[in-house]
Design a protein around this motif. Structure first.
Motif, short mmCIF file in Angstrom:
data_model
loop_
_atom_site.label_atom_id
_atom_site.label_comp_id
_atom_site.label_asym_id
_atom_site.label_seq_id
_atom_site.Cartn_x
_atom_site.Cartn_y
_atom_site.Cartn_z
N THR A 75 2.99 7.41 -7.61
CA THR A 75 2.22 6.21 -7.94
C THR A 75 1.06 6.53 -8.88
O THR A 75 0.69 5.71 -9.72
N LYS B 46 -7.30 -4.87 -1.91
CA LYS B 46 -7.39 -3.94 -0.80
C LYS B 46 -7.07 -4.65 0.50
O LYS B 46 -7.22 -5.87 0.62
N THR C 248 0.84 -1.19 0.00
CA THR C 248 0.00 0.00 0.00
C THR C 248 0.88 1.24 0.00
O THR C 248 2.09 1.17 0.28
N ARG D 49 -0.37 -1.54 -11.30
CA ARG D 49 -1.78 -1.91 -11.30
C ARG D 49 -2.23 -2.12 -9.86
O ARG D 49 -1.41 -2.35 -8.96
N GLU D 50 -3.52 -1.98 -9.63
CA GLU D 50 -4.08 -2.25 -8.32
C GLU D 50 -4.21 -3.75 -8.13
O GLU D 50 -4.57 -4.48 -9.05
N LEU E 86 -0.74 -1.97 -4.39
CA LEU E 86 -0.17 -1.67 -5.70
C LEU E 86 0.96 -2.65 -6.01
O LEU E 86 1.69 -3.07 -5.13
N LEU F 48 0.59 4.57 -12.30
CA LEU F 48 -0.69 3.94 -12.65
C LEU F 48 -1.19 4.46 -13.99
O LEU F 48 -1.68 3.69 -14.83
N ILE G 31 -5.45 0.55 -0.76
CA ILE G 31 -5.27 -0.10 -2.06
C ILE G 31 -3.86 -0.68 -2.15
O ILE G 31 -2.87 0.01 -1.88
#
Length: 395
Positions: free
Chosen positions: A50, A64, A31, A60-61, A76, A54, A74
């Motif tokens: 970030t 969570k 995160t 990319r995510e 990453l 992105l 989130i």
């Protein structure tokens, strides 16, 4: 005397981007809050950088995680599909070319057999170029960052990519320049094959997390990658790690390098099979090549086969003991296609042989394990210098 250059805002932004990208590549998913103590950057800076990564499709995510009383955080990570890289393994018996994503997952492969004595530069270059063009068709529009080539021999690093490989009969062959002339505009990076194997195992394999290790490459020939303080050790002339050409027996068997008694002549696949042929009086190997022949030999329970394999295990144990006594590593990884075959069947015996020849303290503080990345680890590792350039903002 040249005055030091002051860092610009652009330099600072690039440095922040590189710091975050490397941390997410090797330790993600994380995160933004996780990244603050790991990078010593402010949350505001992390959010800005970030967001750019992105937007560029580099990150990319990845889900969570719940936070204490606030909104979920989130996760990453670097998107492996953002770009492709090409890794090439030039061995004694074949040229293997792989198209890989940023996490070294294979997406396409091409192989070309090398006949005994057909290692001339023109043939090798043609195979590499043909293989690269073939696998690039599977990129499907995804950007390709460059080509990395793992080769036996001593490398002179620089734009020429000069190689000295006695087993191939090469003396100062500018392989890098020859390939760049054919593959432009793709960047080409030439590296020693044992070094590429070591880097791949350090990043994603059995060597991950080790600060002091030796990764052994045992194929037709023998080499190694020495890791000291978490970094590859190359030596004064970039020839460190030529473990296969340490002397196992004074005035012993002739080695392909021109010397006598080298470890490679006893534990390299070519040396193992040659000793078996000599012991049995067989004139030549059956059809199928070295890999198939060694596999048959290791599974053969005839007295002649067992004697050759047992002797090989003892020589290998003695060679590993030399590494333990010289470098005191915490870890030795046995890799290469022949090394994986030997370790897969006789790892306990290899460890026992090493213990019998090593000093007690360095043996007691080390582990001897097989590699995790399989027989194509050299090709995967060959792509790591290209990925390094990407992580450093140079690609």
């Amino acid at each position: 005397m040249e005055r030091p250059r002051h860092k610009t805002t652009r330099d600072l932004k690039l440095g922040n981007r590189m710091r975050l990208l490397r941390r997410l590549y090797f330790d993600g998913p994380l995160t933004r809050r996780d990244l603050a103590p790991l990078t010593n950057l402010s949350i505001a800076t992390i959010s800005n950088v970030t967001a750019e990564l992105l937007s560029d499709g580099v990150l990319r995510e990845a889900g969570k995680v719940e936070s204490d009383g606030g909104r979920p955080q989130i996760l990453l990570e670097v998107d492996p599909a953002h770009a492709r890289v090409v890794g090439v393994d030039v061995g004694e018996t074949q040229v293997r070319v792989e198209l890989l994503d940023l996490k070294l997952n294979e997406h396409a492969e091409a192989r070309y057999a090398l006949d005994p004595g057909r290692h001339d530069p023109a043939t090798v270059v043609e195979h590499i170029v043909s293989g690269v063009k073939e696998v690039l068709t599977a990129a499907n529009g995804v950007p390709v960052l460059g080509v990395g080539v793992g080769m036996p021999g001593i490398i002179e690093y620089g734009p020429e990519g000069v190689i000295h490989a006695k087993t191939f009969g090469w003396d100062a062959v500018p392989l890098g320049r020859m390939l760049m002339e054919r593959l432009d505009p793709l960047p080409v990076h030439i590296e020693n094959g044992a070094m590429t194997l070591g880097q791949a195992e350090l990043w994603f394999g059995a060597g991950n997390g080790a600060d002091n290790a030796v990764i052994a490459l045992i194929g037709s020939g023998v080499g190694s990658c020495i890791v000291a303080g978490g970094a590859l050790y190359r030596g004064a002339g970039s020839s460190a790690g030529e473990w296969g050409h340490t002397t196992m027996q004074v005035a012993g068997r002739h080695c392909r390098c021109g010397g006598r008694g080298c470890l490679e002549a006893y534990v390299g696949a070519e040396g193992i099979l040659d000793r078996y042929l000599t012991a049995t009086g067989v004139v030549a190997l059956p059809e199928g090549g070295e890999e198939a022949a060694l596999e048959r030999l290791l599974d053969d329970d005839s007295p002649a086969a067992v004697a050759v394999v047992d002797e090989t295990i003892e020589y290998l144990g003695a060679g590993l003991a030399d590494l333990l006594n010289l470098f005191n590593p915490e870890l030795i990884v046995i890799g290469g296609w022949a090394g994986l075959m030997l370790a897969g069947r006789r790892l306990t015996d290899i460890q026992a042989a090493a213990e019998s020849y090593a000093l007690g303290q360095p043996f007691a503080t080390a582990r001897i394990v097989p590699g995790r990345l399989g027989p194509d680890a050299v090709a995967k590792g060959a792509a790591t210098p290209v990925i390094e350039r990407f992580l450093d903002g140079r690609a």
